[in-house]
Design a protein around this motif. Structure first.
Motif, PDB file in Angstrom:
ATOM      1  N   PRO A 192       0.807  -1.224   0.000  1.00 17.79           N
ATOM      2  CA  PRO A 192       0.000   0.000   0.000  1.00 17.79           C
ATOM      3  C   PRO A 192       0.838   1.271   0.000  1.00 17.79           C
ATOM      4  CG  PRO A 192      -0.908  -1.589   1.531  1.00 17.79           C
ATOM      5  CD  PRO A 192       0.402  -2.125   1.079  1.00 17.79           C
ATOM      6  N   GLN A 193       1.966   1.267   0.696  1.00 18.53           N
ATOM      7  CA  GLN A 193       2.833   2.435   0.696  1.00 18.53           C
ATOM      8  C   GLN A 193       3.472   2.653  -0.677  1.00 18.53           C
ATOM      9  OE1 GLN A 193       3.101   4.596   3.158  1.00 18.53           O
ATOM     10  NE2 GLN A 193       1.674   3.373   4.403  1.00 18.53           N
ATOM     11  N   ARG A 194       3.832   1.595  -1.331  1.00 19.50           N
ATOM     12  CA  ARG A 194       4.407   1.715  -2.665  1.00 19.50           C
ATOM     13  C   ARG A 194       3.404   2.329  -3.641  1.00 19.50           C
ATOM     14  NH1 ARG A 194       7.689  -3.983  -3.763  1.00 19.50           N
ATOM     15  NH2 ARG A 194       9.437  -3.571  -2.339  1.00 19.50           N
ATOM     16  N   GLU A 195       2.169   1.908  -3.512  1.00 21.02           N
ATOM     17  CA  GLU A 195       1.149   2.435  -4.407  1.00 21.02           C
ATOM     18  C   GLU A 195       0.902   3.933  -4.183  1.00 21.02           C
ATOM     19  OE1 GLU A 195      -2.241   0.012  -3.792  1.00 21.02           O
ATOM     20  OE2 GLU A 195      -1.365  -1.763  -4.784  1.00 21.02           O
ATOM     21  N   ARG A 196       1.059   4.357  -2.929  1.00 17.30           N
ATOM     22  CA  ARG A 196       0.809   5.758  -2.626  1.00 17.30           C
ATOM     23  C   ARG A 196       1.926   6.671  -3.119  1.00 17.30           C
ATOM     24  NH1 ARG A 196      -0.801   3.453   2.502  1.00 17.30           N
ATOM     25  NH2 ARG A 196      -3.071   3.469   2.698  1.00 17.30           N
ATOM     26  N   ILE A 197       3.153   6.233  -3.024  1.00 17.82           N
ATOM     27  CA  ILE A 197       4.300   7.121  -3.288  1.00 17.82           C
ATOM     28  C   ILE A 197       4.984   6.825  -4.615  1.00 17.82           C
ATOM     29  CG2 ILE A 197       4.715   7.437  -0.812  1.00 17.82           C
ATOM     30  CD1 ILE A 197       7.032   5.477  -1.060  1.00 17.82           C
TER      31      ILE A 197
END
Length: 204
Positions: A192-197
């Motif tokens: 999820p963090q990868r998708e956000r940034i």
């Protein structure tokens, strides 16, 4: 007495038949041959040398009386018929013993005439998961005499008496989790963090 007649003076009367039979039975089965020789040698050299016949009989009578006083027949019967069956069924159950993972040293005499110590040591050695069995050749029921140095036996065994639970070191004691745990954490927290940034590129 003053007339020259021998009279045996035993306080509190003669020992009971139970105490005599029980005492002789215990004396016959508990010591092994080496212990028998040591006991007889001690009696003949140290006791009988300075003891009259009257004193020796009185001492023997006192020994039998002590057995009857501290372990009366009714108490022995109650323990054998009421306590032992219930206690051994719980304590010695294979299911319970198989769960004991503490380091255990099993010591048994090969020539025990009182109880089947050798067979019981074999049984416990097969059931206890972290155990080491030590057979004492030529020893009877009373295993730990001058021939067996228990301190040296414990030092040479797999038991560490000073093994205490150490504080967890997050660096030295850390171990990589299983792959399924690692993948689960990646999917739930990292992705999820990868998708956000992560940058997004558009082209026309």
């Amino acid at each position: 007495d003053d007339s020259g007649n021998f009279r045996l003076s035993l306080p509190q009367g003669l020992p009971t038949p139970y105490s005599v039979v029980g005492g002789l039975a215990l004396a016959a089965v508990i010591p092994d041959s080496t212990q028998y020789n040591s006991i007889l040698d001690f009696i003949l050299k140290s006791v009988m040398k300075d003891m009259s016949n009257e004193s020796a009989l009185a001492a023997s009578s006192d020994g039998f009386r002590i057995l009857a006083e501290y372990l009366p027949a009714t108490t022995l019967q109650h323990r054998c018929l009421k306590w032992l069956p219930v206690g051994t069924s719980v304590v010695n159950s294979p299911q319970r013993l198989a769960k004991l993972d503490v380091p255990t040293l099993i010591i048994g005499g090969n020539d025990d005439n009182l109880l089947p110590s050798k067979e019981e040591a074999d049984r416990l050695g097969k059931l206890l998961p972290d155990s080491v069995k030590m057979d004492i050749s030529g020893s009877g029921h009373f295993v730990l005499d001058t021939r067996v140095n228990l301190t040296e036996v414990l030092i040479d065994s797999h038991i560490d008496p000073f093994d205490t639970k150490k504080t967890y070191d997050p660096v030295m004691d850390w171990k990589l989790p299983p792959d399924d745990v690692v993948n689960t954490v990646i999917q739930k927290r990292i992705m999820p963090q990868r998708e956000r940034i992560s940058p997004v590129f558009f082209s026309t």
